[in-house]
Design an enzyme around this catalytic site. Sequence first.
Site, PDB file in Angstrom:
ATOM      1  N   SER A 159      -8.516  -2.369   9.925  1.00  0.00           N
ATOM      2  CA  SER A 159      -8.648  -0.916  10.055  1.00  0.00           C
ATOM      3  C   SER A 159      -8.894  -0.582  11.515  1.00  0.00           C
ATOM      4  O   SER A 159      -9.691  -1.248  12.173  1.00  0.00           O
ATOM      5  CB  SER A 159      -9.817  -0.392   9.213  1.00  0.00           C
ATOM      6  OG  SER A 159     -10.025   0.986   9.471  1.00  0.00           O
ATOM      7  N   LYS A 194      -1.234   2.834  -5.099  1.00  0.00           N
ATOM      8  CA  LYS A 194      -0.372   3.947  -5.498  1.00  0.00           C
ATOM      9  C   LYS A 194      -0.572   5.147  -4.572  1.00  0.00           C
ATOM     10  O   LYS A 194      -1.679   5.332  -4.036  1.00  0.00           O
ATOM     11  CB  LYS A 194      -0.623   4.319  -6.963  1.00  0.00           C
ATOM     12  CG  LYS A 194      -2.016   4.895  -7.250  1.00  0.00           C
ATOM     13  CD  LYS A 194      -2.076   6.389  -7.021  1.00  0.00           C
ATOM     14  CE  LYS A 194      -3.460   6.938  -7.103  1.00  0.00           C
ATOM     15  NZ  LYS A 194      -3.556   8.375  -6.779  1.00  0.00           N
ATOM     16  N   ILE A 253     -11.245   4.069  -1.306  1.00  0.00           N
ATOM     17  CA  ILE A 253     -10.678   3.327  -2.432  1.00  0.00           C
ATOM     18  C   ILE A 253     -10.827   1.826  -2.231  1.00  0.00           C
ATOM     19  O   ILE A 253     -11.050   1.076  -3.182  1.00  0.00           O
ATOM     20  CB  ILE A 253      -9.200   3.724  -2.659  1.00  0.00           C
ATOM     21  CG1 ILE A 253      -8.709   3.204  -4.012  1.00  0.00           C
ATOM     22  CG2 ILE A 253      -8.310   3.215  -1.540  1.00  0.00           C
ATOM     23  CD1 ILE A 253      -9.382   3.841  -5.203  1.00  0.00           C
TER      24      ILE A 253
END
Length: 308
Positions: free
Chosen positions: A36, A91, A14
């Site tokens: 990350s 989300k 995403i």
Amino acid sequence: MDPIRIAVVGVGKIARDQHLPAIAGNRAFGLAATVSPHDPGVEGVPHFASLDALLAGGPAVDAVALCTPPQVRYDLASSALARGVHVFLEKPPGATLAEVAALHSQADKVGATLFAAWHSRFAAGVAPARAWLAERRIDKVEITWREDVRVWHPGQAWIWEPGGLGVFDPGINALSIATRILPRPIFLQAGTLEIPANRAAPIAADLQFRDTAGAPVHMDLDWRQTGPQSWDIVIETDAGTLKLSSGGAVLTLPSGTSHDEDHEYPGLYARFATLIRTGQSDVDIDPLRLVADAFLRATRVSVEPFED
């Protein structure tokens, strides 16, 4: 005006497909760093294995976009807010309602922006659908959100774990649209959650809501769809039928059909920039509350094990 220095935390699909292009296309932002423990990041941009390492010794950042699984998002967001850093929450905004409320309170106390970002609300058909429905009587709502989990979430074990939401990961997109466009609140009356015997989260759900005027709202979620995918909301009104399809990109009214190009994530980042510049937060938990109600009230049914 200087760009908002932003770091993207969690460099998965995403982030690469949506967040990084949207940031690159918005002059209000400058990509300052990526974070990350697994991905190497973006060439030419400082990269860190953890948010703590970035905040302790990396380049200065004004904001972070958290693209990690929801189960680990609270501690990341709280650490950023403690340093006055603005936070964009992909989300769902958290694994629980209580942690999102705690983050909202913390953001208010430190004067930082917290943005619970519901990308489907920025689909092209959503705003005009909301305007058209505002003056209509709602008679019936049918939500069908069926997709193939093997296509959209291959090998993502976290999504089947507690807090990962299962089929509500896409289903919450539909609820974010419904709670935006319907003129009255909806609440759950009954439902069924189909949970694979080897998983903790549902692979399908059938839910019966109603709005406060009594109009029925039916929701059909399934992650086992093959072939064409279905992301549709059909609303029967006193003035005819409204249909949002393709996840909100296509709007059909009695007067005709409209379709516009995808601008969900550019819209999100435009909204985030405005919130930061004006010193506001936007933390709507209604979609997550409806999902929590489904886990609270719906009947659980065990179905056959699911393997990717």
